[in-house]
Design a protein around this motif. Structure first.
Motif, PDB file in Angstrom:
ATOM      1  N   MET A   1     -69.931  26.501  56.660  1.00  0.00           N
ATOM      2  CA  MET A   1     -69.289  27.573  57.428  1.00  0.00           C
ATOM      3  C   MET A   1     -67.774  27.586  57.221  1.00  0.00           C
ATOM      4  SD  MET A   1     -71.552  27.814  60.925  1.00  0.00           S
ATOM      5  CE  MET A   1     -71.350  26.106  61.391  1.00  0.00           C
TER       6      MET A   1
ATOM      7  N   TRP B   1     -74.975  27.798  59.603  1.00  0.00           N
ATOM      8  CA  TRP B   1     -75.236  27.820  61.037  1.00  0.00           C
ATOM      9  C   TRP B   1     -76.610  27.216  61.323  1.00  0.00           C
ATOM     10  CZ3 TRP B   1     -72.699  28.432  65.419  1.00  0.00           C
ATOM     11  CH2 TRP B   1     -73.421  28.674  66.585  1.00  0.00           C
TER      12      TRP B   1
ATOM     13  N   THR C   1     -76.631  23.572  61.141  1.00  0.00           N
ATOM     14  CA  THR C   1     -75.849  22.974  62.223  1.00  0.00           C
ATOM     15  C   THR C   1     -76.586  22.966  63.556  1.00  0.00           C
ATOM     16  OG1 THR C   1     -73.818  23.693  61.125  1.00  0.00           O
ATOM     17  CG2 THR C   1     -73.626  23.082  63.424  1.00  0.00           C
TER      18      THR C   1
END
Length: 135
Positions: free
Chosen positions: A64, A31, A34
């Motif tokens: 993920m 995460w 990203t």
């Protein structure tokens, strides 16, 4: 000589916490890769700062997705092979990460990468063993 099999209850007692530990770790860093800014990633010595930004974000998405595969494999024993393959994906990413950190000498922790690789390899083995006994 027949192979020694790990009792199913012991295997499950190891698979659950290891999957959760590695899943939470990879979900967090995936995460982070990203959505975080390049400056934030540099502050935390993310190896993906050495890639084009779009590729670094793609690595986070892949990480993920691999977590989702691990969770599916944990919940459905017949998908143990998927968990094993997800572990191999994490190991590949960790090896690339380790090489990148060592080449760029960006101050990242080598022992952390080694521990992560070893734990993930052990989890891959556990999923493989589970897959041999799953129906």
């Amino acid at each position: 000589m027949p192979a020694v099999r790990m009792p199913a209850l012991l295997r499950l007692a190891l698979i659950v916490p290891l999957t959760m530990l590695l899943g939470v770790f990879h979900a967090f860093v995936g995460w982070h890769k990203t959505v975080s800014s390049r400056e934030e990633l540099m502050r935390h010595t993310a190896w993906t700062v050495h890639l084009p930004e779009w590729l670094g974000k793609l690595v986070g998405v892949i990480e993920m997705a691999l977590v989702v595969a691990l969770i599916i494999a944990l919940l459905r024993p017949r998908f143990s092979r998927v968990g094993q393959l997800a572990c191999y994906g994490f190991i590949a990413l960790e090896l690339i990460s380790t090489a990148t950190h060592q080449i760029t000498q960006d101050g990242a922790s080598l022992p952390q990468n080694i521990v992560s690789i070893l734990l993930t390899a052990f989890l891959a083995w556990l999923f493989a063993e589970r897959g041999r006994t799953a129906i």
